[in-house]
Design a protein around this motif. Structure first.
Motif, PDB file in Angstrom:
ATOM      1  N   GLU A   9     -46.500   7.268  56.604  1.00 44.81           N
ATOM      2  CA  GLU A   9     -45.534   8.377  56.589  1.00 44.81           C
ATOM      3  C   GLU A   9     -45.558   9.188  57.876  1.00 44.81           C
ATOM      4  N   ARG A  66     -42.470   9.427  60.655  1.00 43.58           N
ATOM      5  CA  ARG A  66     -41.857  10.704  61.029  1.00 43.58           C
ATOM      6  C   ARG A  66     -42.010  10.953  62.533  1.00 43.58           C
ATOM      7  N   PRO A  68     -35.641   6.249  48.567  1.00 46.67           N
ATOM      8  CA  PRO A  68     -36.872   6.650  49.279  1.00 46.67           C
ATOM      9  C   PRO A  68     -37.691   5.417  49.674  1.00 46.67           C
ATOM     10  N   ARG A  79     -38.841  16.143  48.818  1.00 50.51           N
ATOM     11  CA  ARG A  79     -38.530  14.715  48.760  1.00 50.51           C
ATOM     12  C   ARG A  79     -39.609  13.868  49.425  1.00 50.51           C
ATOM     13  N   HIS A  80     -40.180  14.332  50.528  1.00 52.80           N
ATOM     14  CA  HIS A  80     -41.166  13.523  51.239  1.00 52.80           C
ATOM     15  C   HIS A  80     -42.518  13.485  50.533  1.00 52.80           C
ATOM     16  N   ASP A  81     -42.697  14.318  49.479  1.00 50.75           N
ATOM     17  CA  ASP A  81     -43.953  14.308  48.724  1.00 50.75           C
ATOM     18  C   ASP A  81     -43.808  13.636  47.359  1.00 50.75           C
ATOM     19  N   GLU A  93     -35.449  11.674  56.787  1.00 50.12           N
ATOM     20  CA  GLU A  93     -36.105  11.970  55.518  1.00 50.12           C
ATOM     21  C   GLU A  93     -36.746  10.729  54.913  1.00 50.12           C
ATOM     22  N   LEU A  94     -36.738   9.637  55.664  1.00 47.71           N
ATOM     23  CA  LEU A  94     -37.306   8.352  55.253  1.00 47.71           C
ATOM     24  C   LEU A  94     -36.585   7.765  54.047  1.00 47.71           C
TER      25      LEU A  94
END
Length: 372
Positions: free
Chosen positions: A66, A70, A52, A310-312, A27-28
């Motif tokens: 990103e 991923r 994050p 979360r990734h945005d 999830e970085l």
């Protein structure tokens, strides 16, 4: 110095590495950053919670880094990427080395600094070089900004051009039945372009106000945040008569010294967004509150709506980003919020919303000490 491969069997090895290092998950989220990583990334005290990673990457590098990060999690081998990390005042170009997968899907990460884009006070002669690097960064940001604006203005123009061409062909052939639909699409494209231009003018206005404020620091007001927020809530309720939800200020919000028109605009954007994106909830609810933490008072607007993945949560502050294709607007509201808060020496970010649902937009105004 500990060997980097030792992390796979003992995460405590991170603390003994002299280079910036940590662990990153799919999830970085960055965990176990060592002291060098904390200093390099200017990390806050998270109490041991994962952070994050993209929040600390240069805004114009996030879109490219990103997907690469991923994709790296789908590869069994180690890989090396490059990006800029740090803060808006001090950016550092790094080589990011991701090790092979280890326990719990984590990847060991080492960050090797290559170049700083702000003056290094402890290095003689570094200031001039950093200024040149900063100019390069600014030029790159303007190029990307120009590309984004041109792309988003071109889309409605293409729509208008193609529909006008179809209308001309239909008229020449004596087919008038579809003209109404074609005109409707042209009208929608015109309205979209109009919104884009209005929002760009607003963004330019914010920039001009920032410049005036930088040269005339007296352009500040003592703001009763409670009264300001209550007025914004009344206006938004009046403008959204069909919205059947609850908006509540759940705390007494500390007053601040700031630029009133801009702080009003911040709360208008955040509360209006919360109302818009909570409309699909069974019982829509928006809360405005605050909490105190070591680096200042955190004001927040939270809802129980769709939420932000979360990734945005970093990308939503970039220009023209809209996570829902059916949403109104053109994706400039949150960039304006970030610009205003940054001009006041603060920061803005996203957390989970009410009871883990929806989103919470949080802002801390570091330079605006609450008035007694």
């Amino acid at each position: 110095m500990a060997k980097t491969r030792d992390y796979e069997s003992d995460p405590r090895c991170l603390s003994s590495l002299s280079v910036a290092a940590g662990a990153i998950d799919p999830e970085l989220l960055l965990s176990s950053p060592n002291a060098a990583a904390v200093e390099l990334l200017h990390l806050p005290n998270s109490g041991g919670e994962p952070i994050p990673f993209l929040d600390h990457v240069h805004p114009f590098d996030r879109a490219s880094i990103e997907p690469d990060l991923r994709a790296a999690f789908g590869e069994p081998r180690s890989t090396t990427l490059s990006c800029r990390v740090g803060t808006e005042r001090i950016w550092c170009l790094i080589d990011l080395h991701l090790g092979a997968p280890c326990a719990d899907g984590l990847r060991f990460v080492v960050m090797i600094p290559k170049r700083f884009s702000a003056p290094a006070q402890n290095h003689a002669g570094a200031s001039h070089a950093a200024q040149l690097a900063s100019r390069d960064d600014q030029a790159e940001e303007w190029r990307r900004f120009a590309y984004t604006v041109a792309h988003d203005l071109k889309v409605p123009l293409v729509t208008m051009e193609s529909n006008l061409l179809l209308m001309e062909q239909d008229l020449r052939a004596g087919r008038g039945g579809s003209l109404t639909d074609d005109l409707k699409e042209v009208g929608e494209a015109v309205q979209k372009m109009k919104r884009l231009v209005v929002e760009l003018l607003e963004l330019a206005r914010i920039g001009r106000l920032d410049l005036v404020a930088a040269t005339h620091s007296r352009v500040m007001d003592d703001i009763d945040v409670d009264s300001l927020v209550d007025q914004v809530v009344r206006e938004i309720r009046t403008g959204n008569p069909a919205w059947q939800g609850t908006i509540e200020r759940i705390d007494s919000l500390p007053p601040v010294r700031a630029r009133r028109t801009q702080i009003t605009e911040v709360f208008q954007n955040l509360i209006d967004n919360a109302v818009k994106y909570s409309a699909g909830a069974e019982s829509p609810r928006v809360e405005i509150g605050c909490r105190r933490q070591p680096d200042g008072v955190v004001y927040y607007v939270r809802d129980n709506g769709f939420g932000i993945p979360r990734h945005d949560r970093t990308r939503v502050f970039d220009l023209f980003v809209q996570l829902r294709p059916d949403a109104a607007g053109v994706g400039i509201g949150l960039p304006i919020v970030r610009s205003i808060i940054s001009s006041h020496g603060g920061r803005v970010w996203v957390e989970d919303g009410i009871d883990g649902l929806g989103a919470s937009l949080c802002l801390v105004l570091n330079s605006l000490a609450p008035q007694p």
